[in-house]
Design an enzyme around this catalytic site. Structure first.
Site, mmCIF file in Angstrom:
data_model
loop_
_atom_site.group_PDB
_atom_site.id
_atom_site.type_symbol
_atom_site.label_atom_id
_atom_site.label_comp_id
_atom_site.label_asym_id
_atom_site.label_seq_id
_atom_site.Cartn_x
_atom_site.Cartn_y
_atom_site.Cartn_z
ATOM 1 C CD GLU A 172 -13.520 -10.230 -16.654
ATOM 2 O OE1 GLU A 172 -13.959 -11.069 -17.455
ATOM 3 O OE2 GLU A 172 -13.729 -9.008 -16.750
ATOM 4 C CG ASP A 173 -9.554 -11.091 -12.620
ATOM 5 O OD1 ASP A 173 -9.905 -10.308 -13.514
ATOM 6 O OD2 ASP A 173 -10.067 -11.131 -11.495
ATOM 7 C CG HIS A 223 -12.218 -13.053 -3.950
ATOM 8 N ND1 HIS A 223 -13.315 -12.519 -3.329
ATOM 9 C CD2 HIS A 223 -12.539 -13.139 -5.271
ATOM 10 C CE1 HIS A 223 -14.261 -12.278 -4.238
ATOM 11 N NE2 HIS A 223 -13.806 -12.650 -5.423
ATOM 12 C CG ASP A 257 -17.513 -12.148 -6.722
ATOM 13 O OD1 ASP A 257 -16.381 -12.094 -6.199
ATOM 14 O OD2 ASP A 257 -17.837 -11.510 -7.749
ATOM 15 C CG ASP A 314 -33.946 -1.665 25.227
ATOM 16 O OD1 ASP A 314 -32.979 -2.290 24.735
ATOM 17 O OD2 ASP A 314 -33.841 -0.783 26.071
ATOM 18 C CG HIS A 354 -15.802 -16.259 -8.929
ATOM 19 N ND1 HIS A 354 -15.466 -16.613 -7.651
ATOM 20 C CD2 HIS A 354 -15.650 -14.912 -8.983
ATOM 21 C CE1 HIS A 354 -15.132 -15.534 -6.955
ATOM 22 N NE2 HIS A 354 -15.227 -14.482 -7.743
#
Ligand code: MN
Length: 681
Positions: free
Chosen positions: A77-78, A49, A141, A263, A73
């Site tokens: 946080e994770d 990711h 992101d 068109d 990034h």
């Protein structure tokens, strides 16, 4: 090395000649270790990711720090790694960018958010970006998350993410002028929110592309030859694709069919300099028939948003309608990269003037404002932004993640009032980031605040709260409450006083019924009983005047309902003022009590007109049994003889019972200073 990583390095190498490959690899390895064992919803390793987001950013030609920060990034946080770890390994600048993104992840969009909250979210984005690179990373992101949105199982969640993207991220990309990224986001949202319409348009577009493929290839070939024949060598010719969402919107807005909108073929010719642009325009118009009214020269006269290009439409190969955009490389750069172009590049905008890189926040924000100045739908937002961005603002959060922006220095109480005036009025204390704080605690950007309220019905704002709060919103709401509270107290005290006094005079405390109360209020120029009592309580009406009036009324209403009694007005007439100063204009307010009959008001008015009296205002009431009326007059007189004359003339009108002069500063609002000079009765 993964093939994705090779692609990232290759892309970066193509426009960043001096970038440090090992630094990017190190960041990738850091992210891989940090996210080890984590999987994306689609089953892929988590690290794909940030990697794919970084590849998206190479399309915008961002710098090395931005790519490194993008790879990292989601780490603070994770994962178990912290911002400090990142700073240690990659330096303060990368840490600053990653921290900016982590802050943004606190923002939670919910369904049915109020307009105000959505505006705050957008402002938060711009605000947090002391550096526009933070926004670029966040957009990349989000674009990658939208690519993989189908992996999310719950349809409700997919829908929410798509709506959030459409309401927050698309306007931000638009604001920054990154058109390609914006329309890509838009199409992905469109696909998620209205899959049937999307599929329908996609099918039609594919069909049409197939039909036009041949003519597009031939057109490009013919144009290339024509340009070379005319001595032009440094150019690029590209086909153009309209976004599905823009076609859909156009169909909705104009009622045109897909074919009418789509068109045709679109070509873009990008050249070295402005002179070449006009040269190419000439070549097109010499070789193909131009469609009348379609030539737009936005190079000579740029659009207000700064857009530059020459547009024309011709009947091209096989008579196919062909839309052509002609522009220089710099103009193309600006269209593709938007604010990123201003941030990362130094380039020529016209011969002689060089646009400098913009490093300073206010400079690029100003540039966004200039670009967007004329976009109608963004006007409100931009006005707000303009006010807020240069002022110091803080952004704080409710426990649910709603964001609120406040001026710097705001306190817990300001936040409480912004959430809701009732929450402000009942606020006792707060829990800020898990710690107990009092109402005057100053807030910092990023604080999460839960307000504790009182359930005591008597609890409310105190006078000293006005010294605590910083925002005018909170000040106004506190003042409003105190004023209302004060007013209620004054009214209830005045009613007590009034009832006391009438009982002393021998009336029942509830002597007046509701309609009589309203009537009494109107006699004293008040629009309601409450207003009259308030005026009594704060002293602008004297209790004596009220009592005197009521006593006389009682005589009238109570004793004078018998219309045979005709002499009551005498005692009033005997109290006429005798010190009216001549040669001055006096305003006189008097009331005539009379037996009710048709035409009485007219009779009085005619008599006054005969005397050349200027009537400023009149009013009429009837007593409850409608036998007695009260006419009120507000007139101007110039001398005392006139006054005597009026009284004698009016007394002769049939059915007049009594004439009474009222005097009270409050009763002469037209000219209180004159009224005050009037002698006492
Ligand atoms: Mn992410």
């Amino acid at each position: 090395m993964s093939s994705l990583m090779s692609q990232l390095l290759e892309n970066a190498g193509a426009y960043l000649p001096n970038f440090r490959e090992d630094r990017l690899i190190e960041a990738y390895n850091f992210a891989k270790t940090a996210h080890k064992g984590q999987k994306r919803k689609d089953g892929s390793k988590y690290v794909t990711h940030p990697l794919k987001a970084a590849i998206i950013l190479t399309d915008l030609h961002v710098d090395e720090d931005t790519l490194v920060a993008c790879l990292l990034h989601d780490v603070p946080e994770d994962t178990n790694f912290t911002l400090e770890d990142i700073e240690m390994a990659f330096g303060k600048k990368v840490g600053f960018l990653v921290n900016g993104i982590t802050k943004l992840s606190k923002v939670h969009y919910r369904d049915n958010m109020e307009e105000r909250q959505i505006e705050s979210l957008k402002k938060l984005f711009i605000h947090c970006a002391q550096d526009p690179r933070i926004i670029l990373i966040k957009l990349a992101d989000r674009l990658h998350n939208m690519y993989t949105i189908d992996a999310i199982e719950k349809p409700q969640k997919r829908l929410r993410i798509a709506k959030e993207t459409l309401e927050i991220y698309v306007p931000i990309a638009n604001l920054l002028g990154i058109w390609d990224l914006k329309s890509e986001l838009e199409d992905l949202c469109f696909k998620t929110i209205s899959p049937d319409e999307y599929n329908n348009i996609e099918e039609l577009a594919k069909e049409s592309a197939l039909k036009k493929k041949d003519v597009l290839i031939r057109t490009k070939k013919i144009v290339r030859k024509l340009l070379q024949k005319n001595g032009l060598n440094d150019f690029q010719i590209r086909g153009r694709k309209k976004s599905y969402y823009s076609i859909y919107k156009k169909m909705l807005n104009t009622g045109k069919t897909f074919q009418e909108i789509y068109d045709l073929i679109g070509l873009r010719v990008v050249l070295k300099n402005v002179g070449d642009c006009y040269h190419v325009l000439g070549v097109f118009h010499q070789n193909f028939t131009p469609k009348p009214g379609r030539l737009k020269d936005y190079i000579a006269i740029p659009k207000i948003n700064g857009y530059q290009s020459i547009h024309t439409t011709v009947f091209g190969v096989d008579g196919t309608i062909t839309e052509i955009q002609i522009r220089t490389k710099e103009m193309d750069l600006e269209c593709t990269y938007g604010v990123a172009a201003h941030f990362f590049y130094t380039y020529k905008i016209r011969s002689g003037s060089v646009r400098k890189r913009m490093k300073n926040k206010s400079e690029w924000v100003q540039r966004i404002l200039d670009i967007q100045r004329d976009m109608e739908n963004n006007k409100e937002f931009l006005n707000q932004l303009k006010l807020d961005i240069f002022e110091d603002r803080i952004f704080v959060f409710s426990p649910k993640g709603d964001v609120v922006d406040l001026p710097k220095g705001s306190q817990v109480l300001d936040f409480a009032y912004l959430i809701h005036s009732e929450i402000g009025n009942k606020a006792v204390s707060a829990v800020v980031n898990g710690n107990n704080k009092n109402l005057s605690a100053e807030l910092m950007s990023g604080d999460v605040i839960a307000i504790e309220t009182s359930s005591d019905p008597n609890y409310g704002p105190k006078l000293n709260w006005l010294n605590i709060v910083k925002t005018s919103n909170a000040k106004n709401k506190i003042r409003e409450f105190l004023k209302k509270q004060n007013r209620e107290r004054i009214i209830s005290e005045a009613i007590d006083l009034f009832e006391n006094r009438i009982s002393v005079l021998g009336f029942d405390r509830d002597y007046l019924n509701d309609s009589q109360k309203e009537w009494l209020a109107s006699v004293f120029y008040k629009d309601s009983w409450e207003t009259l009592m308030y005026a009594l309580g704060e002293g602008s009406i004297d209790i004596q005047d009220l009592m005197r009036f009521l006593q006389e009324e009682k005589k009238l209403i109570g004793e004078m309902t018998d219309p045979e009694n005709e002499h009551v007005y005498d005692h009033v007439l005997n109290r006429l003022p005798n010190a009216l100063h001549p040669k001055k204009v006096y305003r006189v307010h008097f009331m005539i009590h009379c037996r009710n009959r048709v035409g009485l008001l007219r009779d009085v008015s005619i008599k006054l007109a005969d005397l050349n009296i200027n009537i400023l205002r009149t009013n009429t009431w009837h007593s409850a049994n409608a036998k007695v009326s009260t006419l009120e007059f507000y007139i101007e007189i110039t001398d005392i003889n006139q006054y005597d004359e009026i009284i004698s003339v009016l007394s002769e009108i049939p059915d007049v019972i009594k004439i009474m002069r009222l005097q009270n500063a409050e009763l002469s609002p037209l000219n209180p200073s004159v009224a005050r000079t009037m002698p006492e009765l």
